[in-house]
Design a protein around this motif. Structure first.
Motif, PDB file in Angstrom:
ATOM      1  N   ALA A  39      -6.821  11.883  13.143  1.00  0.00           N
ATOM      2  CA  ALA A  39      -5.881  12.989  13.341  1.00  0.00           C
ATOM      3  C   ALA A  39      -5.646  13.940  12.160  1.00  0.00           C
ATOM      4  CB  ALA A  39      -4.590  12.024  13.233  1.00  0.00           C
ATOM      5  N   ASP A  40      -5.209  15.117  12.280  1.00  0.00           N
ATOM      6  CA  ASP A  40      -4.996  16.221  11.481  1.00  0.00           C
ATOM      7  C   ASP A  40      -3.923  15.988  10.199  1.00  0.00           C
ATOM      8  OD1 ASP A  40      -6.997  17.419  12.648  1.00  0.00           O
ATOM      9  OD2 ASP A  40      -5.427  18.338  14.011  1.00  0.00           O
ATOM     10  N   THR A  41      -3.287  14.689  10.242  1.00  0.00           N
ATOM     11  CA  THR A  41      -2.328  14.081   9.453  1.00  0.00           C
ATOM     12  C   THR A  41      -2.793  14.457   7.820  1.00  0.00           C
ATOM     13  OG1 THR A  41      -1.413  12.920  10.830  1.00  0.00           O
ATOM     14  CG2 THR A  41      -0.852  12.752   8.707  1.00  0.00           C
ATOM     15  N   PRO A  42      -2.376  15.282   7.178  1.00  0.00           N
ATOM     16  CA  PRO A  42      -2.956  15.087   5.723  1.00  0.00           C
ATOM     17  C   PRO A  42      -2.747  13.780   4.886  1.00  0.00           C
ATOM     18  CG  PRO A  42      -0.882  16.410   5.797  1.00  0.00           C
ATOM     19  CD  PRO A  42      -1.172  15.879   7.281  1.00  0.00           C
ATOM     20  N   GLY A 266       5.353  -1.408  16.056  1.00  0.00           N
ATOM     21  CA  GLY A 266       5.827  -0.288  16.750  1.00  0.00           C
ATOM     22  C   GLY A 266       5.450   0.811  15.869  1.00  0.00           C
ATOM     23  N   THR A 267       4.248   0.813  15.111  1.00  0.00           N
ATOM     24  CA  THR A 267       3.949   2.279  14.547  1.00  0.00           C
ATOM     25  C   THR A 267       2.371   2.362  14.934  1.00  0.00           C
ATOM     26  OG1 THR A 267       5.477   1.859  12.759  1.00  0.00           O
ATOM     27  CG2 THR A 267       3.616   3.091  12.110  1.00  0.00           C
ATOM     28  N   HIS A 268       2.260   3.500  15.770  1.00  0.00           N
ATOM     29  CA  HIS A 268       0.900   3.593  15.872  1.00  0.00           C
ATOM     30  C   HIS A 268       0.399   4.731  14.849  1.00  0.00           C
ATOM     31  CE1 HIS A 268      -2.760   4.964  18.157  1.00  0.00           C
ATOM     32  NE2 HIS A 268      -2.530   6.091  17.940  1.00  0.00           N
ATOM     33  N   LEU A 269      -0.737   4.411  14.344  1.00  0.00           N
ATOM     34  CA  LEU A 269      -1.414   5.378  13.263  1.00  0.00           C
ATOM     35  C   LEU A 269      -2.866   5.584  13.751  1.00  0.00           C
ATOM     36  CD1 LEU A 269      -0.334   3.335  10.058  1.00  0.00           C
ATOM     37  CD2 LEU A 269       0.658   5.534  11.061  1.00  0.00           C
ATOM     38  N   SER A 270      -3.151   6.831  13.509  1.00  0.00           N
ATOM     39  CA  SER A 270      -4.715   7.393  13.858  1.00  0.00           C
ATOM     40  C   SER A 270      -5.604   6.658  12.875  1.00  0.00           C
ATOM     41  CB  SER A 270      -4.786   8.824  13.748  1.00  0.00           C
ATOM     42  OG  SER A 270      -4.794   9.017  12.194  1.00  0.00           O
ATOM     43  N   PRO A 373       1.191  10.285  17.261  1.00  0.00           N
ATOM     44  CA  PRO A 373       1.148  10.299  18.622  1.00  0.00           C
ATOM     45  C   PRO A 373      -0.109   9.348  19.113  1.00  0.00           C
ATOM     46  CG  PRO A 373       1.290  12.619  17.856  1.00  0.00           C
ATOM     47  CD  PRO A 373       0.846  11.822  16.754  1.00  0.00           C
ATOM     48  N   THR A 374       0.336   8.643  20.119  1.00  0.00           N
ATOM     49  CA  THR A 374      -0.596   7.763  20.663  1.00  0.00           C
ATOM     50  C   THR A 374      -1.450   8.637  21.548  1.00  0.00           C
ATOM     51  OG1 THR A 374       0.970   6.189  20.795  1.00  0.00           O
ATOM     52  CG2 THR A 374      -0.902   5.870  22.254  1.00  0.00           C
ATOM     53  N   GLU A 375      -2.732   8.154  21.298  1.00  0.00           N
ATOM     54  CA  GLU A 375      -3.922   8.943  21.899  1.00  0.00           C
ATOM     55  C   GLU A 375      -4.029   8.436  23.335  1.00  0.00           C
ATOM     56  OE1 GLU A 375      -7.436   8.198  19.705  1.00  0.00           O
ATOM     57  OE2 GLU A 375      -6.571   9.383  17.928  1.00  0.00           O
ATOM     58  N   THR A 376      -4.285   9.425  24.448  1.00  0.00           N
ATOM     59  CA  THR A 376      -4.395   8.735  25.801  1.00  0.00           C
ATOM     60  C   THR A 376      -5.634   8.203  25.952  1.00  0.00           C
ATOM     61  OG1 THR A 376      -2.649  10.648  26.522  1.00  0.00           O
ATOM     62  CG2 THR A 376      -4.415   9.534  28.273  1.00  0.00           C
ATOM     63  N   ALA A 377      -5.712   7.082  26.485  1.00  0.00           N
ATOM     64  CA  ALA A 377      -6.968   6.227  26.821  1.00  0.00           C
ATOM     65  C   ALA A 377      -7.788   7.215  27.732  1.00  0.00           C
ATOM     66  CB  ALA A 377      -6.734   4.944  27.463  1.00  0.00           C
ATOM     67  N   GLN A 378      -9.253   7.332  27.081  1.00  0.00           N
ATOM     68  CA  GLN A 378     -10.025   8.040  27.934  1.00  0.00           C
ATOM     69  C   GLN A 378     -10.490   7.182  29.370  1.00  0.00           C
ATOM     70  OE1 GLN A 378     -13.181  10.263  25.593  1.00  0.00           O
ATOM     71  NE2 GLN A 378     -12.481   8.731  24.088  1.00  0.00           N
ATOM     72  N   GLN A 379     -10.479   8.155  30.331  1.00  0.00           N
ATOM     73  CA  GLN A 379     -10.393   7.594  31.611  1.00  0.00           C
ATOM     74  C   GLN A 379     -12.244   7.556  31.976  1.00  0.00           C
ATOM     75  OE1 GLN A 379      -8.225   6.146  33.741  1.00  0.00           O
ATOM     76  NE2 GLN A 379      -7.016   6.641  31.664  1.00  0.00           N
ATOM     77  N   ASP A 380     -12.633   6.491  32.583  1.00  0.00           N
ATOM     78  CA  ASP A 380     -14.117   6.088  32.837  1.00  0.00           C
ATOM     79  C   ASP A 380     -14.303   6.962  34.184  1.00  0.00           C
ATOM     80  OD1 ASP A 380     -14.793   4.555  30.656  1.00  0.00           O
ATOM     81  OD2 ASP A 380     -13.240   3.131  31.469  1.00  0.00           O
ATOM     82  N   ASP A 381     -15.570   7.539  34.254  1.00  0.00           N
ATOM     83  CA  ASP A 381     -16.076   8.287  35.334  1.00  0.00           C
ATOM     84  C   ASP A 381     -17.515   7.221  35.787  1.00  0.00           C
ATOM     85  OD1 ASP A 381     -17.132   9.885  37.339  1.00  0.00           O
ATOM     86  OD2 ASP A 381     -17.325  11.643  36.112  1.00  0.00           O
ATOM     87  N   PRO A 382     -17.452   6.928  37.234  1.00  0.00           N
ATOM     88  CA  PRO A 382     -18.420   6.183  37.400  1.00  0.00           C
ATOM     89  C   PRO A 382     -19.805   6.975  37.410  1.00  0.00           C
ATOM     90  CG  PRO A 382     -16.688   5.720  39.025  1.00  0.00           C
ATOM     91  CD  PRO A 382     -16.388   6.826  38.258  1.00  0.00           C
TER      92      PRO A 382
END
Length: 511
Positions: A39-42, A266-270, A373-382
């Protein structure tokens, strides 16, 4: 963690390391990948400070130091007195006033600051009793911690928790409550308090007692600056790994465990934020375990690893020992309180480990941990997955590789329904081992095929006995028991229930 503290491996560290060694391949980690985007969090600039054993003999002149570039120190250890209670002492030997009188400690600290250095205070250690064990009132305990921090005008406290300080549940809960109360008081008054937990690790990360300690602090509401891993004294848990590799694996595991613990609260961290909350503390030179030696080359490589990952803190045990042993010290395999046991020449571990860790020790004391922010899980492409995409209903045998959320995993044992990226605290809790990310240009691995006629084509009307071999669309299979009308294609979805097992080309050729 000092030599004088008589640091030993606890039974849980040894048992944990031995129990999971067979489940870990080199470099494997579980769950969150360190290579994912940060993340870009300083974050505050990473800092370095060696531990100083205040009561060790001969006395180490930390106010002068061994390095002109890295003067910050972690003074240790403040513990309960021999009689118990809530009065803090330096190693049971001196009260704060006695240390000022007999060690000139206050004056030397003033000199350290004149030289541009700063300090944190470490409470605990392995040998003596951490204050929370004998100070049974949380309010009085908070006041005792605060009095020490005020005395030395520092807003960074380090809690070195080992042995009884980790195992005793009542003192562990009390400690977390007291520190949370102290931090809230200081923040309400417009002041800061950075809290670091320094904990023992195996190459697989924090022990169960360690993760419990972190969780108790989070549950109490402590805003942790970070978790500092004692990357030392691995014993049997190290196996055949080098000291460097064991330390890198331990830090990687701690970063992942820390992420899981925060998520559960309950705390998401990058990944980047989590790495900034990880500290590394090797024992320089000869460790307490006789066949463990942390060299200057190890220090250089660990420094590079720490910079690459974004580790927030680099410490070591201890600044007292950061020198080559003199000629009168004959057996360097016996740990000394005043030298490292390795030939250092003009080099110091202070400078090698601290290279590029130029931040101020207290710069991040006012930082507050906030959910990201929670990162969206990357979807797999067959079409771009090198291995089949994981399915909840499918069973997987040991050694089977799958793709899940754009990463490749391999099964460590038979599994069905276990998420490959399930955020478990320990590697032995999951049947999956992370291999690495799906790479640009990856395509599905082609199924091994053989020319028509190599084996008979499978037919649903034919009876097959154990050992019979067939082809289905060019793919070779072998019958595990008598069957009829059971398609070999089901073997990939239900390898246990199917009467067929798919053969590799090599297996087929051998027949």
């Amino acid at each position: 963690m000092s030599v004088m503290e008589g640091k030993r491996l606890s039974a849980p560290r040894v048992v944990l390391g031995v129990a999971v060694a067979s489940a870990l391949a080199a470099g494997g980690v579980v769950g969150t990948q360190w290579w994912s985007a940060r993340a870009d969090t300083p974050h505050a600039a990473p800092w370095t400070a060696g531990y100083v054993d205040v009561t060790a003999t001969p006395t180490y002149a930390f106010e002068e130091g061994r390095s002109a570039d890295h003067r910050d120190v972690v003074l240790s250890f403040v513990v309960a007195g021999k009689g118990g209670g809530c009065t803090p002492t330096w190693g049971t030997a001196y009260t704060m006033d006695e240390a000022a009188d007999r060690l000139d400690l206050d004056r030397r600290i003033a000199r350290l600051r004149q030289q541009g250095g700063d300090l944190a205070v470490s409470f605990g250690g392995q040998r003596n009793r951490e204050l929370a064990i004998t100070c049974t009132d949380a309010t009085e305990l908070a006041a005792a911690y605060g009095a020490v921090l005020d005395r030395y005008d520092t807003d960074t406290m380090d809690l070195d928790l080992e042995g009884a300080a980790l195992a005793d549940e009542a003192s562990s809960v009390r400690r977390a409550e007291a520190v949370a109360d102290l931090q809230r008081q200081r923040r309400a008054a417009g002041e800061s308090l950075a809290v670091w937990l320094t904990l023992p690790v195996a190459p697989t990360g924090l022990t169960e007692e360690g993760t419990t300690a972190v969780d108790r602090f989070l549950a109490a509401g402590v805003d942790l600056a970070g978790v500092n891993a004692m990357t030392m004294d691995y014993g049997a848990a190290r196996g055949d790994a080098s000291m460097l590799r064991a330390s890198e694996d331990a830090l990687t595991a701690v970063q992942r465990q820390l992420g899981v613990l925060y998520e559960r609260r309950g705390t998401h961290l990058s990944d980047g934020t989590l790495w900034s909350k990880v500290g590394a503390t090797p024992m320089i030179g000869q460790n307490d375990v006789r066949d463990e030696v942390f060299t200057l080359d190890d220090a250089k490589a660990l420094n590079a690893f720490a910079h690459d990952r974004g580790v927030g803190r680099m410490s070591f045990w201890s600044a007292n020992r950061d020198a080559t042993c003199g000629s009168n010290y004959v057996d360097v395999r016996m740990v000394s309180t005043a030298c490292s046991g390795v030939a250092q020449g003009e080099a110091t571990f202070t400078d090698v480990l601290g290279e590029g860790f130029d931040g101020a020790l207290n710069a991040g004391a006012g930082a507050r941990t906030t959910p990201e922010p929670t990162e969206t899980a990357q979807q797999d492409d067959p079409a771009t997955s090198p291995y089949p995409i994981w399915q909840q209903s499918a069973a997987y045998l040991k050694g089977t590789k799958v793709t899940w959320h754009r990463s490749v995993y391999v099964a460590k044992w038979w599994t069905r329904g276990d998420l490959p990226d399930d955020p478990v605290l320990n590697a032995w809790e999951t049947p999956w081992q992370l291999v690495g990310p799906v790479l640009p240009g990856d395509r599905p691995a082609p199924a091994p095929t053989l020319p028509a006629g190599t084996f008979p084509e499978w037919s649903g009307k034919t009876e097959y006995r154990k050992g019979d071999q067939v082809l289905l669309e060019g793919v070779p299979y072998e019958a595990k028991w008598w069957n009829q009308a059971a398609s070999p294609a089901a073997a990939s979805v239900d390898p246990d229930g199917s009467p067929w097992r798919q053969l590799t080309i090599e297996q087929a050729d051998a027949r």
